[in-house]
Write a protein that holds these residues in place. Structure first.
Motif, PDB file in Angstrom:
ATOM      1  N   ARG A   1       0.857  -1.181   0.000  1.00  0.00           N
ATOM      2  CA  ARG A   1       0.000   0.000   0.000  1.00  0.00           C
ATOM      3  C   ARG A   1       0.894   1.232   0.000  1.00  0.00           C
ATOM      4  O   ARG A   1       1.625   1.465   0.962  1.00  0.00           O
ATOM      5  N   LEU A   2       0.806   2.003  -1.051  1.00  0.00           N
ATOM      6  CA  LEU A   2       1.577   3.237  -1.160  1.00  0.00           C
ATOM      7  C   LEU A   2       0.755   4.408  -0.634  1.00  0.00           C
ATOM      8  O   LEU A   2      -0.461   4.442  -0.775  1.00  0.00           O
ATOM      9  N   SER A   3       1.463   5.367  -0.059  1.00  0.00           N
ATOM     10  CA  SER A   3       0.841   6.600   0.408  1.00  0.00           C
ATOM     11  C   SER A   3       1.579   7.789  -0.186  1.00  0.00           C
ATOM     12  O   SER A   3       2.785   7.721  -0.418  1.00  0.00           O
ATOM     13  N   CYS A   4       0.861   8.866  -0.389  1.00  0.00           N
ATOM     14  CA  CYS A   4       1.467  10.119  -0.846  1.00  0.00           C
ATOM     15  C   CYS A   4       0.855  11.246  -0.041  1.00  0.00           C
ATOM     16  O   CYS A   4      -0.335  11.543  -0.189  1.00  0.00           O
ATOM     17  N   ALA A   5       1.663  11.838   0.811  1.00  0.00           N
ATOM     18  CA  ALA A   5       1.219  12.962   1.631  1.00  0.00           C
ATOM     19  C   ALA A   5       1.525  14.259   0.897  1.00  0.00           C
ATOM     20  O   ALA A   5       2.649  14.474   0.427  1.00  0.00           O
ATOM     21  N   VAL A   6       0.521  15.117   0.804  1.00  0.00           N
ATOM     22  CA  VAL A   6       0.628  16.352   0.032  1.00  0.00           C
ATOM     23  C   VAL A   6       0.490  17.549   0.956  1.00  0.00           C
ATOM     24  O   VAL A   6      -0.385  17.572   1.833  1.00  0.00           O
TER      25      VAL A   6
ATOM     26  N   VAL B   1       9.744   2.765  -9.906  1.00  0.00           N
ATOM     27  CA  VAL B   1       9.595   3.829  -8.918  1.00  0.00           C
ATOM     28  C   VAL B   1       8.211   4.440  -9.133  1.00  0.00           C
ATOM     29  O   VAL B   1       7.844   4.775 -10.261  1.00  0.00           O
ATOM     30  N   TYR B   2       7.476   4.575  -8.046  1.00  0.00           N
ATOM     31  CA  TYR B   2       6.107   5.080  -8.103  1.00  0.00           C
ATOM     32  C   TYR B   2       6.061   6.516  -7.561  1.00  0.00           C
ATOM     33  O   TYR B   2       6.638   6.818  -6.507  1.00  0.00           O
ATOM     34  N   TYR B   3       5.357   7.369  -8.304  1.00  0.00           N
ATOM     35  CA  TYR B   3       5.244   8.779  -7.970  1.00  0.00           C
ATOM     36  C   TYR B   3       3.777   9.185  -7.929  1.00  0.00           C
ATOM     37  O   TYR B   3       2.961   8.658  -8.690  1.00  0.00           O
ATOM     38  N   CYS B   4       3.462  10.170  -7.114  1.00  0.00           N
ATOM     39  CA  CYS B   4       2.139  10.780  -7.195  1.00  0.00           C
ATOM     40  C   CYS B   4       2.275  12.185  -7.771  1.00  0.00           C
ATOM     41  O   CYS B   4       3.360  12.791  -7.725  1.00  0.00           O
ATOM     42  N   ASN B   5       1.166  12.687  -8.312  1.00  0.00           N
ATOM     43  CA  ASN B   5       1.189  13.988  -8.978  1.00  0.00           C
ATOM     44  C   ASN B   5      -0.199  14.603  -8.958  1.00  0.00           C
ATOM     45  O   ASN B   5      -1.165  13.931  -9.328  1.00  0.00           O
TER      46      ASN B   5
ATOM     47  N   GLY C   1       7.132  14.224  -6.265  1.00  0.00           N
ATOM     48  CA  GLY C   1       7.962  13.859  -5.136  1.00  0.00           C
ATOM     49  C   GLY C   1       9.173  13.077  -5.607  1.00  0.00           C
ATOM     50  O   GLY C   1       9.450  12.982  -6.811  1.00  0.00           O
ATOM     51  N   LEU C   2       9.873  12.487  -4.649  1.00  0.00           N
ATOM     52  CA  LEU C   2      11.048  11.687  -4.972  1.00  0.00           C
ATOM     53  C   LEU C   2      10.698  10.264  -5.376  1.00  0.00           C
ATOM     54  O   LEU C   2      11.537   9.550  -5.925  1.00  0.00           O
ATOM     55  N   GLY C   3       9.461   9.862  -5.105  1.00  0.00           N
ATOM     56  CA  GLY C   3       9.026   8.527  -5.479  1.00  0.00           C
ATOM     57  C   GLY C   3       9.350   7.490  -4.420  1.00  0.00           C
ATOM     58  O   GLY C   3      10.098   7.750  -3.473  1.00  0.00           O
TER      59      GLY C   3
END
Length: 113
Positions: free
Chosen positions: A19-24, A92-96, A104-106
């Motif tokens: 489970r990936l998370s991306c905090a913005v 490498v997974y990134y959010c946008n 982000g850095l991924g």
């Protein structure tokens, strides 16, 4: 200043889950559609999944039925639940935030066979 911090990647065997998370931060998160992208070595970055402000979702054909994107506007965070992972998901997974130049850095996802 917009910041995106991806986390949750790692090494997993084929068939496993992450489970990936991306905090913005630094932007009004709830007003933006969000996307998860990935980039494998020697390949172009590709869109994996996206979620609109209204929580509508769409997925790349290669991940349909295995990945689920979601968002929590109270936490300014977008998630990517990845099930039944395959070696070809290694990247490498990134959010946008859609339509913005912010990245982000991924987080590295490696799936072993």
């Amino acid at each position: 200043q917009v910041q995106l911090v991806e986390s949750g990647g790692g090494l997993v065997q084929a068939g496993g889950s992450l489970r990936l998370s991306c905090a913005v931060s630094g932007m009004i998160f709830s007003r933006n559609a969000m996307g998860w992208y990935r980039q494998a070595p020697g390949k172009q970055r590709e869109l994996v999944a996206a979620i609109t402000r209204g929580f509508n979702t769409n997925y790349a054909d290669s991940v349909k039925g295995r990945f689920t994107i979601s968002r929590d506007n109270a936490k300014n965070t977008v998630y990517l639940q990845m099930n039944n992972l395959k070696p070809e998901d290694t990247a490498v997974y990134y959010c946008n935030p859609s339509g913005t130049p912010y990245w982000g850095l991924g987080t590295q996802v490696t799936v072993s066979s």
